[in-house]
Scaffold this motif. Sequence first.
Motif, PDB file in Angstrom:
ATOM      1  N   LEU A 310       0.692  -1.187  -0.002  1.00  0.00           N
ATOM      2  CA  LEU A 310       0.018   0.060   0.032  1.00  0.00           C
ATOM      3  C   LEU A 310       0.969   1.216   0.218  1.00  0.00           C
ATOM      4  O   LEU A 310       0.524   2.221  -0.607  1.00  0.00           O
ATOM      5  N   LEU A 311       1.901   1.298   0.775  1.00  0.00           N
ATOM      6  CA  LEU A 311       2.839   2.376   0.641  1.00  0.00           C
ATOM      7  C   LEU A 311       3.354   2.604  -0.517  1.00  0.00           C
ATOM      8  O   LEU A 311       3.682   3.738  -1.180  1.00  0.00           O
ATOM      9  N   ALA A 312       3.904   1.491  -0.994  1.00  0.00           N
ATOM     10  CA  ALA A 312       4.485   1.546  -2.428  1.00  0.00           C
ATOM     11  C   ALA A 312       3.752   2.112  -3.427  1.00  0.00           C
ATOM     12  O   ALA A 312       4.151   2.896  -4.540  1.00  0.00           O
ATOM     13  N   LEU A 313       2.245   1.791  -3.383  1.00  0.00           N
ATOM     14  CA  LEU A 313       1.302   2.387  -4.254  1.00  0.00           C
ATOM     15  C   LEU A 313       0.708   3.651  -4.091  1.00  0.00           C
ATOM     16  O   LEU A 313       0.050   4.273  -4.652  1.00  0.00           O
ATOM     17  N   GLU A 314       1.246   4.253  -2.702  1.00  0.00           N
ATOM     18  CA  GLU A 314       0.733   5.581  -2.328  1.00  0.00           C
ATOM     19  C   GLU A 314      -0.881   5.511  -1.972  1.00  0.00           C
ATOM     20  O   GLU A 314      -1.600   6.473  -2.531  1.00  0.00           O
ATOM     21  N   GLN A 315      -1.350   4.422  -1.423  1.00  0.00           N
ATOM     22  CA  GLN A 315      -2.881   4.267  -1.339  1.00  0.00           C
ATOM     23  C   GLN A 315      -2.949   3.899   0.080  1.00  0.00           C
ATOM     24  O   GLN A 315      -2.328   3.194   0.866  1.00  0.00           O
ATOM     25  N   ARG A 316      -4.007   4.358   0.664  1.00  0.00           N
ATOM     26  CA  ARG A 316      -4.435   4.313   1.973  1.00  0.00           C
ATOM     27  C   ARG A 316      -3.336   4.113   2.824  1.00  0.00           C
ATOM     28  O   ARG A 316      -3.067   3.256   3.816  1.00  0.00           O
ATOM     29  N   MET A 317      -2.474   5.027   2.930  1.00  0.00           N
ATOM     30  CA  MET A 317      -1.321   5.219   3.514  1.00  0.00           C
ATOM     31  C   MET A 317      -1.263   5.465   5.017  1.00  0.00           C
ATOM     32  O   MET A 317      -0.678   4.836   6.084  1.00  0.00           O
ATOM     33  N   ASP A 318      -2.270   6.134   5.608  1.00  0.00           N
ATOM     34  CA  ASP A 318      -2.559   6.563   6.928  1.00  0.00           C
ATOM     35  C   ASP A 318      -2.793   4.960   7.505  1.00  0.00           C
ATOM     36  O   ASP A 318      -2.622   4.769   8.879  1.00  0.00           O
ATOM     37  N   GLU A 319      -3.843   4.452   6.795  1.00  0.00           N
ATOM     38  CA  GLU A 319      -4.246   2.943   7.595  1.00  0.00           C
ATOM     39  C   GLU A 319      -2.913   2.198   7.680  1.00  0.00           C
ATOM     40  O   GLU A 319      -2.675   1.401   8.482  1.00  0.00           O
ATOM     41  N   ALA A 320      -2.254   2.138   6.456  1.00  0.00           N
ATOM     42  CA  ALA A 320      -0.918   1.305   6.552  1.00  0.00           C
ATOM     43  C   ALA A 320       0.158   1.424   7.532  1.00  0.00           C
ATOM     44  O   ALA A 320       0.659   0.859   8.208  1.00  0.00           O
ATOM     45  N   HIS A 321       0.392   3.219   7.580  1.00  0.00           N
ATOM     46  CA  HIS A 321       1.216   3.274   8.800  1.00  0.00           C
ATOM     47  C   HIS A 321       0.763   3.191  10.247  1.00  0.00           C
ATOM     48  O   HIS A 321       1.470   2.601  11.035  1.00  0.00           O
ATOM     49  N   PHE A 322      -0.529   3.171  10.412  1.00  0.00           N
ATOM     50  CA  PHE A 322      -1.208   2.972  11.637  1.00  0.00           C
ATOM     51  C   PHE A 322      -1.240   1.416  11.951  1.00  0.00           C
ATOM     52  O   PHE A 322      -0.809   1.015  13.208  1.00  0.00           O
ATOM     53  N   TYR A 323      -1.579   0.582  11.024  1.00  0.00           N
ATOM     54  CA  TYR A 323      -1.468  -0.979  11.362  1.00  0.00           C
ATOM     55  C   TYR A 323       0.033  -1.321  11.548  1.00  0.00           C
ATOM     56  O   TYR A 323       0.438  -2.434  12.125  1.00  0.00           O
ATOM     57  N   LEU A 324       1.022  -0.769  10.480  1.00  0.00           N
ATOM     58  CA  LEU A 324       2.266  -1.359  10.548  1.00  0.00           C
ATOM     59  C   LEU A 324       2.868  -1.083  12.247  1.00  0.00           C
ATOM     60  O   LEU A 324       3.620  -1.533  12.609  1.00  0.00           O
ATOM     61  N   GLY A 325       2.289   0.435  12.633  1.00  0.00           N
ATOM     62  CA  GLY A 325       2.590   0.780  14.053  1.00  0.00           C
ATOM     63  C   GLY A 325       2.112  -0.263  15.158  1.00  0.00           C
ATOM     64  O   GLY A 325       2.837  -0.498  16.031  1.00  0.00           O
ATOM     65  N   ALA A 337       7.190   1.348  16.304  1.00  0.00           N
ATOM     66  CA  ALA A 337       5.717   1.873  16.129  1.00  0.00           C
ATOM     67  C   ALA A 337       5.578   3.059  16.431  1.00  0.00           C
ATOM     68  O   ALA A 337       4.906   3.978  15.505  1.00  0.00           O
ATOM     69  N   VAL A 338       6.566   3.944  17.237  1.00  0.00           N
ATOM     70  CA  VAL A 338       6.320   5.511  17.266  1.00  0.00           C
ATOM     71  C   VAL A 338       6.685   6.249  15.793  1.00  0.00           C
ATOM     72  O   VAL A 338       5.875   6.968  15.328  1.00  0.00           O
ATOM     73  N   SER A 339       7.590   5.462  14.932  1.00  0.00           N
ATOM     74  CA  SER A 339       7.962   5.913  13.793  1.00  0.00           C
ATOM     75  C   SER A 339       6.983   5.891  12.829  1.00  0.00           C
ATOM     76  O   SER A 339       6.618   6.713  12.198  1.00  0.00           O
ATOM     77  N   GLN A 340       6.090   4.805  12.939  1.00  0.00           N
ATOM     78  CA  GLN A 340       4.910   4.388  11.970  1.00  0.00           C
ATOM     79  C   GLN A 340       3.887   5.426  12.426  1.00  0.00           C
ATOM     80  O   GLN A 340       3.086   5.851  11.617  1.00  0.00           O
ATOM     81  N   TYR A 341       3.420   5.390  13.698  1.00  0.00           N
ATOM     82  CA  TYR A 341       2.636   6.203  14.220  1.00  0.00           C
ATOM     83  C   TYR A 341       2.542   7.832  13.905  1.00  0.00           C
ATOM     84  O   TYR A 341       1.737   8.557  13.659  1.00  0.00           O
ATOM     85  N   MET A 342       3.828   8.159  13.877  1.00  0.00           N
ATOM     86  CA  MET A 342       4.114   9.931  13.490  1.00  0.00           C
ATOM     87  C   MET A 342       3.929   9.903  12.196  1.00  0.00           C
ATOM     88  O   MET A 342       3.658  11.171  11.873  1.00  0.00           O
ATOM     89  N   GLN A 343       3.882   8.894  11.374  1.00  0.00           N
ATOM     90  CA  GLN A 343       3.557   9.368   9.694  1.00  0.00           C
ATOM     91  C   GLN A 343       1.937   9.213   9.351  1.00  0.00           C
ATOM     92  O   GLN A 343       1.684   9.500   8.186  1.00  0.00           O
ATOM     93  N   SER A 347      -6.581  11.959   9.595  1.00  0.00           N
ATOM     94  CA  SER A 347      -7.550  10.696   8.834  1.00  0.00           C
ATOM     95  C   SER A 347      -8.300  10.277  10.037  1.00  0.00           C
ATOM     96  O   SER A 347      -8.176  10.581  11.179  1.00  0.00           O
ATOM     97  N   ARG A 348      -8.919   9.361   9.603  1.00  0.00           N
ATOM     98  CA  ARG A 348      -9.554   8.646  10.423  1.00  0.00           C
ATOM     99  C   ARG A 348      -8.979   7.887  11.809  1.00  0.00           C
ATOM    100  O   ARG A 348      -9.377   7.986  12.948  1.00  0.00           O
ATOM    101  N   GLU A 349      -7.531   7.525  11.356  1.00  0.00           N
ATOM    102  CA  GLU A 349      -6.662   7.091  12.258  1.00  0.00           C
ATOM    103  C   GLU A 349      -5.926   7.942  13.125  1.00  0.00           C
ATOM    104  O   GLU A 349      -4.977   7.487  14.123  1.00  0.00           O
ATOM    105  N   PHE A 350      -5.924   9.254  12.693  1.00  0.00           N
ATOM    106  CA  PHE A 350      -5.121  10.202  13.409  1.00  0.00           C
ATOM    107  C   PHE A 350      -5.336  10.276  15.004  1.00  0.00           C
ATOM    108  O   PHE A 350      -4.086  10.063  15.627  1.00  0.00           O
ATOM    109  N   LEU A 351      -6.390  10.113  15.713  1.00  0.00           N
ATOM    110  CA  LEU A 351      -6.200  10.175  17.055  1.00  0.00           C
ATOM    111  C   LEU A 351      -6.081   8.919  17.687  1.00  0.00           C
ATOM    112  O   LEU A 351      -5.350   8.879  18.574  1.00  0.00           O
TER     113      LEU A 351
END
Length: 508
Positions: A310-325, A337-343, A347-351
């Motif tokens: 997803l990150l490579a395709l630049e799609q659903r990036m916020d969800e991808a970073h959140f779940y990788l975190g 985890a902190v590195s992923q959450y900071m990215q 969005s819906r996953e922000f909070l």
Amino acid sequence: MSRLLVIVTACVLLTACASPATITQKDLAAQAAVADAAEPPERPFPGDSLYPLLVAEFALRRRDYDVALDNYLTQSRILRDAGVSAHTTHLTQFMQREPEALGAAELWVELDPDNVEANGTLASLLVRQGRTVEALPHLALAERGGAQANFPTLLNGFNQLNEQQRAKLVGGINELAAEFPDNTPLLLTQALIHTEYNQYDLALDKLDKLFDLEPYQPQAILLEAKILLTVDAKKPFARLQQALQENPQDKRLRLQYGRLLTASDMAAAQQQFEILSMQSPRDGDLLLSLALINREVGDDLAAKAYLNQLLALEQRMDEAHFYLGSIAEDAGNPQEAVSQYMQVQDSREFLAANNRLGRILIAAGQLQRSRTWFNQQREENPGRRETLYGLEADLLVQARAQDAAVQVLNQALAEMPASTSLLYARSLLREQQGDLVRMEKDLRAIIASDPNNTTAINALGYTLANRTERYTEAMALISQALALDPDEPAILDSMGWVLYRTGRYEEA
């Protein structure tokens, strides 16, 4: 399992959502509207109407849709011409002005009561308003006129109808089904009604008749599978599987099949989503669904692979970073985890990401880093400022860092002194610290700005009853709250407590 099903459903359904109209689409719609307006009228218009109609037509050409619509709405009521009303209805729908569209469609039907398009349009607008009983005769007329009416939409909001309305709607549908015995949408609608009333045998009978006419009708296939799952049939997906064997490229049906399987068989669901992903390898929604399924079955390595795709395709990036975190956090790698959450952006996953990030930093004793991060987020996301202050303070309270939490709330209220949510949060914290004077000051500030705020009124009354001997004031406050919200359990509990504290045991 059910939580994952909701997540997967939300992810995959996004591909079916309609996107906002582009300027090109508006141009085409406007040109069509102008073409409609240019059709010669069946009768001459009064001179007083020609100029407003010309203004409306030229406004359409300039894409000044509001001016065009205002003129057409006015002239449709003055002229009472079916053609003008039809054109007005089309324009209101194009502009997504539903209240005006409903009025325009009602006038169109009044002027041309046998017009199939007019009745079908009015029916769909009434359905969206929840007025399905009123929509039924218009949908029936459209069906009789040769249009294929979407009868299942009549069941939108079925649970919100009273018993009399339900009976009238069901009776009307059954009458139409007798008139059109081979109408598959009507058979499906009857099956849905029987399902609503848990009449599964009757529902399956209707579906069998439907399958005789249309063996692989997708909505009917899915409904049958859901019913068979409910009654614990041995092979609930037999027809669905057969339909996919006949048409393996039916992505929508396979998608629904995969979603159904997530409730009972994650491995089988995973297989279906993998097939879908192979058919559409750049579909980010499917990749996210596969990541979540693999996460659910414990294969975090596969989940990470899909998320990185997803990150490579630049799609659903916020969800991808959140779940990788989340995966990194579960694996005991807080730094990753902190590195992923900071990215994760706004969005819906922000909070949720900031919640987890703050927990990690505070648990590690990095309070200053957490403070710096939240200050930065408030600067970059001013619309989230109040919520982020509340979140940061709550995290500190949970970590038993009350003094730091007070500092955060003091800073917040210096910037937003009228925030009732922050005032209330600080009052609760003051109460925990035993600072009842400042607690009362915050609660009274809320009540002064919002005299009907029962939460603040009750909180102050309860605290006075519980922590002081100011029972008369406590009784007055709790009584005030109870008068505003007599069924609120928390207020009733407070009243019981103040009655008990004052020795009125029987009343308590």
